[in-house]
Design a protein around this motif. Structure first.
Motif, PDB file in Angstrom:
ATOM      1  N   PRO A 171       5.207  22.767  -0.010  1.00  0.00           N
ATOM      2  CA  PRO A 171       4.959  22.718  -1.503  1.00  0.00           C
ATOM      3  C   PRO A 171       6.476  22.947  -2.019  1.00  0.00           C
ATOM      4  N   PHE A 172       7.667  23.212  -1.479  1.00  0.00           N
ATOM      5  CA  PHE A 172       8.608  23.484  -2.190  1.00  0.00           C
ATOM      6  C   PHE A 172       9.242  21.881  -2.473  1.00  0.00           C
ATOM      7  N   GLY A 173       9.532  21.958  -3.758  1.00  0.00           N
ATOM      8  CA  GLY A 173      10.031  20.528  -4.224  1.00  0.00           C
ATOM      9  C   GLY A 173       9.038  19.872  -4.900  1.00  0.00           C
ATOM     10  N   ALA A 174       7.965  20.303  -5.189  1.00  0.00           N
ATOM     11  CA  ALA A 174       6.814  19.508  -5.909  1.00  0.00           C
ATOM     12  C   ALA A 174       6.742  18.025  -5.258  1.00  0.00           C
ATOM     13  N   ARG A 175       6.661  17.931  -4.093  1.00  0.00           N
ATOM     14  CA  ARG A 175       6.724  16.429  -3.407  1.00  0.00           C
ATOM     15  C   ARG A 175       5.624  15.972  -2.960  1.00  0.00           C
ATOM     16  N   GLY A 176       4.338  16.616  -3.169  1.00  0.00           N
ATOM     17  CA  GLY A 176       3.068  16.450  -2.893  1.00  0.00           C
ATOM     18  C   GLY A 176       2.518  15.340  -3.955  1.00  0.00           C
ATOM     19  N   ALA A 177       1.922  15.692  -5.004  1.00  0.00           N
ATOM     20  CA  ALA A 177       1.235  15.047  -5.949  1.00  0.00           C
ATOM     21  C   ALA A 177       2.326  13.803  -6.650  1.00  0.00           C
ATOM     22  N   ASN A 178       3.492  14.395  -6.741  1.00  0.00           N
ATOM     23  CA  ASN A 178       4.519  13.408  -7.173  1.00  0.00           C
ATOM     24  C   ASN A 178       4.719  12.306  -6.408  1.00  0.00           C
ATOM     25  N   SER A 179       4.585  12.445  -4.907  1.00  0.00           N
ATOM     26  CA  SER A 179       4.918  11.436  -4.142  1.00  0.00           C
ATOM     27  C   SER A 179       3.411  10.666  -3.974  1.00  0.00           C
ATOM     28  N   GLY A 180       2.379  11.098  -3.954  1.00  0.00           N
ATOM     29  CA  GLY A 180       1.294  10.457  -4.062  1.00  0.00           C
ATOM     30  C   GLY A 180       0.944   9.503  -5.304  1.00  0.00           C
ATOM     31  N   LEU A 181       1.402   9.889  -6.404  1.00  0.00           N
ATOM     32  CA  LEU A 181       1.370   9.024  -7.411  1.00  0.00           C
ATOM     33  C   LEU A 181       2.212   7.793  -7.407  1.00  0.00           C
ATOM     34  N   GLN A 182       3.461   8.125  -6.653  1.00  0.00           N
ATOM     35  CA  GLN A 182       4.165   6.887  -6.499  1.00  0.00           C
ATOM     36  C   GLN A 182       3.835   6.102  -5.372  1.00  0.00           C
ATOM     37  N   ASP A 183       2.924   6.582  -4.516  1.00  0.00           N
ATOM     38  CA  ASP A 183       2.412   5.608  -3.400  1.00  0.00           C
ATOM     39  C   ASP A 183       1.385   4.690  -4.048  1.00  0.00           C
ATOM     40  N   VAL A 184       0.686   5.113  -5.104  1.00  0.00           N
ATOM     41  CA  VAL A 184      -0.299   4.406  -5.796  1.00  0.00           C
ATOM     42  C   VAL A 184       0.270   3.235  -6.834  1.00  0.00           C
ATOM     43  N   ASP A 185       1.517   3.981  -7.361  1.00  0.00           N
ATOM     44  CA  ASP A 185       2.202   2.864  -8.151  1.00  0.00           C
ATOM     45  C   ASP A 185       2.831   1.692  -7.423  1.00  0.00           C
ATOM     46  N   ASN A 186       3.283   2.087  -5.998  1.00  0.00           N
ATOM     47  CA  ASN A 186       3.537   0.807  -5.342  1.00  0.00           C
ATOM     48  C   ASN A 186       2.705  -0.066  -4.648  1.00  0.00           C
ATOM     49  N   LEU A 187       1.429   0.797  -4.723  1.00  0.00           N
ATOM     50  CA  LEU A 187       0.273  -0.157  -3.852  1.00  0.00           C
ATOM     51  C   LEU A 187      -0.445  -1.044  -4.684  1.00  0.00           C
ATOM     52  N   VAL A 188      -0.730  -0.606  -6.115  1.00  0.00           N
ATOM     53  CA  VAL A 188      -1.935  -1.171  -6.861  1.00  0.00           C
ATOM     54  C   VAL A 188      -1.566  -2.664  -7.191  1.00  0.00           C
ATOM     55  N   TRP A 189      -0.226  -2.851  -7.628  1.00  0.00           N
ATOM     56  CA  TRP A 189       0.176  -4.333  -8.160  1.00  0.00           C
ATOM     57  C   TRP A 189      -0.008  -5.151  -6.952  1.00  0.00           C
ATOM     58  N   LYS A 190       0.214  -4.614  -5.780  1.00  0.00           N
ATOM     59  CA  LYS A 190       0.387  -5.372  -4.435  1.00  0.00           C
ATOM     60  C   LYS A 190      -1.125  -5.912  -4.099  1.00  0.00           C
ATOM     61  N   LEU A 191      -2.060  -4.974  -4.273  1.00  0.00           N
ATOM     62  CA  LEU A 191      -3.262  -5.124  -3.992  1.00  0.00           C
ATOM     63  C   LEU A 191      -3.891  -6.337  -4.940  1.00  0.00           C
ATOM     64  N   GLU A 192      -3.591  -6.276  -6.404  1.00  0.00           N
ATOM     65  CA  GLU A 192      -4.002  -7.076  -7.171  1.00  0.00           C
ATOM     66  C   GLU A 192      -3.492  -8.518  -6.888  1.00  0.00           C
ATOM     67  N   ARG A 193      -2.115  -8.824  -6.691  1.00  0.00           N
ATOM     68  CA  ARG A 193      -1.668  -9.916  -6.213  1.00  0.00           C
ATOM     69  C   ARG A 193      -2.397 -10.319  -5.029  1.00  0.00           C
ATOM     70  N   VAL A 194      -2.785  -9.617  -3.976  1.00  0.00           N
ATOM     71  CA  VAL A 194      -3.311 -10.168  -2.901  1.00  0.00           C
ATOM     72  C   VAL A 194      -4.848 -10.601  -3.270  1.00  0.00           C
ATOM     73  N   LEU A 195      -5.562  -9.746  -3.971  1.00  0.00           N
ATOM     74  CA  LEU A 195      -6.927  -9.907  -4.178  1.00  0.00           C
ATOM     75  C   LEU A 195      -7.008 -11.444  -5.134  1.00  0.00           C
ATOM     76  N   ARG A 196      -5.945 -11.471  -6.181  1.00  0.00           N
ATOM     77  CA  ARG A 196      -6.048 -12.818  -6.762  1.00  0.00           C
ATOM     78  C   ARG A 196      -5.623 -14.096  -6.061  1.00  0.00           C
ATOM     79  N   GLY A 197      -4.990 -13.938  -5.031  1.00  0.00           N
ATOM     80  CA  GLY A 197      -4.545 -14.940  -4.111  1.00  0.00           C
ATOM     81  C   GLY A 197      -3.084 -15.335  -4.702  1.00  0.00           C
ATOM     82  N   GLY A 198      -2.379 -14.428  -5.346  1.00  0.00           N
ATOM     83  CA  GLY A 198      -1.088 -14.857  -5.964  1.00  0.00           C
ATOM     84  C   GLY A 198      -0.106 -14.648  -4.562  1.00  0.00           C
ATOM     85  N   SER A 199      -0.504 -13.791  -3.535  1.00  0.00           N
ATOM     86  CA  SER A 199       0.626 -13.525  -2.597  1.00  0.00           C
ATOM     87  C   SER A 199      -0.409 -13.167  -1.230  1.00  0.00           C
TER      88      SER A 199
END
Lengths: 562, 71
Positions: free
Chosen positions: A318-346
């Motif tokens: 827990p030292f450094g508050a890196r749990g939830a913060n990094s989970g949110l960055q995971d999602v930030d990174n992932l969702v636009w990629k999923l969108e492009r793949v689902l829409r056939g753009g990538s």
């Protein structure tokens, strides 16, 4: 009834339960913690139908994440709930460090000027989840395609050729769902991970910590106080941090080999807290738990059509508050990629970059939180002597203060070795190099990040902002039409062609901090920004072919070396 | 190419050595250890150059490992 005792999304029988064959969904997100909720919100905003499953029907209880860093707040802004979250939180930047019975120094993480969001806020995780559920409900009422199913526990995960079969247990018995993609945000004890038989390898720490959230009326300042070897907890450490609503987080290191049950009994906890807080402070305990932790991750975060995010993918101390913060960055990174793949753009290889970018980010977090843990609980006599000497020196010698490590607070990872990123151009500031998250800056009455939105964009700055500068950047650069979509079958509205690559023009001289952060000494620059607001490429002249190539690379449509 | 200076560089080396030992004269073993660590950290900060520091750590480790192995 307190927030975390209120059912927010009670179980309701889903029509899928009575479907003759498993209903097929483009994306199923498992787990409605901060990462899962953020993923569902981001998908819904992009009009990607999403089902969010959670085994409970209410926000999480107990002492969990409290500290949300600037990057997470910027992500909440992008998701449309930054103001509500920041308004509920406590903003802090000052801290004190104590060693034995002395205050050895104070610090101020004085935020650099010219950012919309502070370096950190403190907010109870259950309050954050409540605000995210509210945002999700707002999206639902706007007609966005998102469903939150409470009382729905995933018990079985069966990867198939072009989908994943999930068995969902409910108070009315199990049913099956077919997901084209599964985003597993089901926490450190992830069922999805266990079902796929994935190893969660890392280092387990022996130390126990007692964590208490107490309500008290105290006029302690809004600061982070950290004690090494204090009189009220000899040989161990302690942390006091303010949360909203008169709530305080207290973390007491207990050491290895303690009796968890015994330590949690009020008759043992209260005297300890009294000694820490002083006799005249009245307090009431909201929650007590004793925990241990590990620093671990799965080898890869993408396993076919299952993508792991947050604690399900990686766990840190827990030292450094890196749990939830990094989970949110995971999602930030992932969702636009999923969108492009689902829409056939990538192609779906774009999702491999989620792994390539977020695994090093997890390693960076694990490294930092392991170092903090090793400083807080030295593992040998020599390391303890070094640690104590650093603390003694820090009282009078500023040079020793950077060595004091009670948690290196979360900063966003820079995707330096990402396959999506193009080679850098010389002569521009290092902080905005490709891979970096876009750095905020004031622009007129608003903020750069608010202006950027969440699709691919070209930021034209300085003399590149003029139509005639940089050999004339056109008003919009058309993206190529996506391949005709198989995803139409899933009920996603596939546009005939994607919107053009929008050009945001901000001429030099009007926004000094923007120029300083993005131009430095260069007269002009063009920045290609990804939908997660990370820099994909940057140029000091306008070359449509290079921009198009950088865009294809950033969307995994071109993987050859340039 | 090594950047750590290993040729003599201290004027009046006898005087320096005496000063160093004098510093420890009234110290217990623990106090001496803490003093040494403070000195390492202050000097390391003064040097600052990570490459030089790395070479110094390596050189120190080589010397102490060799002396350990001698009968």
């Amino acid at each position: 009834m307190r927030t975390f005792e209120t059912p927010l999304y009670p179980y309701e029988r889903s029509p899928d339960h009575d479907a003759p064959a498993p209903a097929r969904h483009p994306v199923v997100v498992v787990g409605a913690g901060p990462a899962g909720l953020a993923a569902a919100i981001d998908l819904a905003r992009r009009d990607i139908p999403v089902v969010l499953l959670d085994e409970n029907d209410r926000v999480s209880h107990g002492s969990r994440a409290i500290c949300f860093a600037k990057r997470a707040l910027e992500i909440f802004d992008r998701l449309g709930c930054g103001d509500e979250i920041v308004d509920h939180g406590v903003t802090w930047s000052r801290g004190k460090v104590f060693f034995r019975d002395r205050r050895i120094y104070e610090f101020d993480l004085l935020a650099e000027e010219g950012h919309r969001r502070p370096a950190f806020i403190n907010l109870q995780q259950y309050r954050l989840e409540e605000l995210l559920v509210r945002r999700l409900r707002d999206l639902q009422s706007e007609g966005r395609p998102v469903e939150l199913r409470g009382g729905s526990r995933v018990t079985k995960v069966e990867p198939a050729a072009d989908s994943v079969l999930l068995t969902v247990d409910t108070p009315e018995g199990p049913y099956r769902l077919e997901a084209e993609w599964v985003v597993a945000c089901d926490g450190a004890g992830s069922t999805v991970r266990r079902e796929l038989g994935l190893e969660f390898a890392g280092r387990v720490f022996e130390d126990h910590f007692l964590i208490a959230d107490v309500v008290m009326k105290a006029d302690f300042p809004t600061e982070r106080w950290f004690w090494f070897d204090p009189p009220f907890n000899p040989g161990q450490s302690a942390l006091l941090h303010k949360q909203p609503e008169g709530l305080w987080r207290i973390d007491l290191q207990l050491g290895p080999g303690v009796d968890r049950e015994e330590e949690q009994r009020p008759e043992n906890v209260v005297p300890r807290l009294r000694q820490m807080l002083g006799d005249d402070i009245e307090f009431e305990i909201e929650w007590i738990s004793v925990y241990t932790f590990q620093c671990a991750r799965i080898d890869r975060f993408r396993h076919g059509r299952v993508l792991f995010a947050g604690d399900a993918a990686h766990q840190v101390s827990p030292f450094g508050a890196r749990g939830a913060n990094s989970g949110l960055q995971d999602v930030d990174n992932l969702v636009w990629k999923l969108e492009r793949v689902l829409r056939g753009g990538s192609p779906d290889s774009l999702l491999d970059s989620y792994d390539a970018e977020r695994v090093p980010a997890a390693d960076e977090n694990i490294l930092n939180s392991t170092r903090s843990t090793d400083f807080i609980s030295p593992k040998s006599e020599t390391s303890r002597l070094f640690r104590d000497t650093v603390l003694n020196l820090a009282e009078t010698q500023p040079m020793a203060r950077p060595l004091v490590n009670s948690g290196r607070l979360s900063l966003p990872h820079v995707y330096l070795d990402s396959p999506l990123q193009s080679p850098d151009t010389d002569g521009l500031p290092a902080r905005t190099r490709p891979g970096s998250p876009a750095v905020d800056a004031p622009i007129g009455d608003g903020w750069l990040l608010a202006r950027l939105g969440d699709h691919f964009q070209l930021l034209a700055l300085g003399n590149c902002a003029a139509e005639t500068g940089c050999a004339g950047v056109p008003a919009g650069i058309r993206r190529e039409a996506p391949a005709s979509g198989s995803s139409a079958a899933l009920g996603i509205d596939v546009p005939d062609d994607e919107p053009g690559l929008e050009v945001v023009r901000l001429p030099a001289g009007r926004h000094p901090l923007l120029d300083e952060r993005y131009l430095g000494d260069a007269p002009g620059a063009l920045y290609l920004l990804r939908p997660d607001q990370h820099v994909a490429a940057r140029f000091t002249d306008y070359d449509p072919e290079r921009i198009a190539s950088a865009f294809r690379r950033a969307s995994a449509q071109e993987t050859d070396d340039p | 190419m090594t950047r750590l200076r290993t040729e003599p560089n201290i004027f009046d080396s006898d005087g320096f050595f005496q000063e160093l030992l004098d510093l420890h004269r009234d110290c217990s073993k623990d106090e001496s250890d803490a003093l040494n660590i403070s000195l390492i950290l202050l000097l390391a900060n003064h040097i600052g150059d990570r490459e030089v520091l790395r070479e110094a750590m390596k050189a120190a480790a080589c010397v102490s490992l060799r002396s350990e192995r001698e009968p």
